[in-house]
Design a protein around this motif. Sequence first.
Motif, short mmCIF file in Angstrom:
data_model
loop_
_atom_site.label_atom_id
_atom_site.label_comp_id
_atom_site.label_asym_id
_atom_site.label_seq_id
_atom_site.Cartn_x
_atom_site.Cartn_y
_atom_site.Cartn_z
N ALA A 170 12.13 1.03 -6.96
CA ALA A 170 10.80 1.40 -6.44
C ALA A 170 10.86 2.74 -5.72
N ILE A 171 9.72 3.43 -5.70
CA ILE A 171 9.58 4.64 -4.90
C ILE A 171 8.32 4.54 -4.07
N THR A 172 8.35 5.14 -2.90
CA THR A 172 7.20 5.12 -2.01
C THR A 172 6.33 6.35 -2.24
N LYS A 173 5.11 6.29 -1.76
CA LYS A 173 4.17 7.38 -1.93
C LYS A 173 4.57 8.58 -1.06
N GLU A 191 0.82 -1.21 0.00
CA GLU A 191 0.00 0.00 0.00
C GLU A 191 0.85 1.27 0.00
N ALA A 192 2.13 1.15 0.36
CA ALA A 192 3.00 2.32 0.44
C ALA A 192 3.81 2.55 -0.82
N ILE A 193 3.75 1.62 -1.78
CA ILE A 193 4.53 1.75 -3.02
C ILE A 193 3.75 2.56 -4.05
N ASN A 213 4.87 -3.73 9.92
CA ASN A 213 5.61 -2.88 9.00
C ASN A 213 5.03 -1.47 9.05
N PHE A 214 5.87 -0.47 9.31
CA PHE A 214 5.36 0.90 9.28
C PHE A 214 6.38 1.82 8.63
N MET A 215 5.87 2.89 8.03
CA MET A 215 6.70 3.84 7.32
C MET A 215 6.20 5.25 7.58
N VAL A 216 7.13 6.19 7.74
CA VAL A 216 6.83 7.61 7.88
C VAL A 216 7.69 8.38 6.90
#
Length: 484
Positions: free
Chosen positions: A240-243, A214-216, A334-337
């Motif tokens: 790849a790049i994240t949103k 969901e973050a890609i 898994n979490f991303m900021v």
Amino acid sequence: MRRTVIALITLALAVSFAAPAEAQFARADLSGSVLDPDGSPLPGVTVTVRNESTSAERITVTSATGGYNVNGLIPSVYTVTFMLQGFNTSETTGVVLRVGQDGELNATLQLGGITETVTVTGESPLVDVASKEVGGNLTAEDFISLPTQGRSFVVFAGLLPGVQVSPDSQSTASDSIFVNGMDDNSNSFNIDGANNDDDVIGATAGAQTRTAIEAIQEFQILTSQFDAEFGRAIGGVLNAITKSGGNTVHGSAFYYYQDSSINKANFFTRRSNLEKPDFTFKSIGGTLGGPVIRDKLFFFGSYERQTPNEGIAREFATRPEFNFTTTEENLLRNFMVKLDYQASSDHRIAARYLQEYSPQFNQIIGGNTTLEAAREEFDRDTSFVGSIDSVLSDRAVNNLRISVTREDVAFANSGFNNNGKTFAAQRALNVSLDHDNLLLGASTVASARINNSRQYDDTYSLYAPDFWAVTTTSASAVTSRTVW
């Protein structure tokens, strides 16, 4: 290390005018030419490229030959405006630039008043006619509309020619890809322009720190003819790049569930009158992005929690008393900021932090392993990327990127990971007896390691059409350390 990095950058700048133009691996370029109604080049045309999500603008002017080039753009959707006094203004909206793309957009300006504007909408994604790389791109829309195993975006690489995907049957393991028949360890994974490979086993198990699907935002697969800037790869490159956040608040929420009641017990389980092992897959999470300060500061975050508990059955024909069924218990968080700051019209700062924690209990590794020889695994992967994009002039751009990737992993028997009571727990375990087709007692595996990898990268691009072709140079240094 500081002296090494400075030396590399200096050397790269010294030879920059001999290097061909290419898009940076986490960015995109846009170029083209502007003509008058007779087909003659128009110099002095003001070209404005505006990000439709963040309103950030890049402005340049066409050269004496009517050409323009805007390097180092964030992959997104843009509005491009061409304006010259005495001619109608031309505006093209919905210009989609993909990661790693050298897009081309040409324009013809008609004579007229400066207040008249011709707007073209619904533009299709640009065709990359400048790059020599062979590969393709996949976007978030593809991830949402198509099914995937284990919610891994890597499996979508198999949609591109020359790429074979080998999904891993282990619940939380990454998926391997094979490009043009090369070994999977010959690949390289890049997330947001930073290397994300495992320094011990390479790309065999996919990316070091996995990223939630969901973050890609999108990813690019390069299968051949890619530049040396990608390094460490002779097979393929997954780029790849994240949103990112924008001026509009956007987000998503999801929940996936699969229960073992819909699965039938396998033949050997039924033949041995064993209980059907439990298999449950749950995935819950969401994303949220938007502005902190409109047109200036943006945020994006994602979170995913998976419990892919895998049912396992083992039958030993010569020792049926050791037949068993059990469940491997897995937990993946898994979490991303991510923060993007448009400090000024010429400077953009971005930082992204990604972490994955994935302990696994009651692992049965190998066909001869009995229940009492089960293992455990604790794995915490983190990835940080910080970058500064600087527009030095309408023809010069610099991108500085620093990244840190860390793996903290332990593979061991249950005594090794028993709340830190290592020695007492180990002594309480049964002695290991390793027969040709049967492993009795505790597993002898007990190892741990910490891998730290740091990457420094600086890319400088110059567009000087009246003297040279577009030139670019990239200098980077990678250091890694393993603690056993």
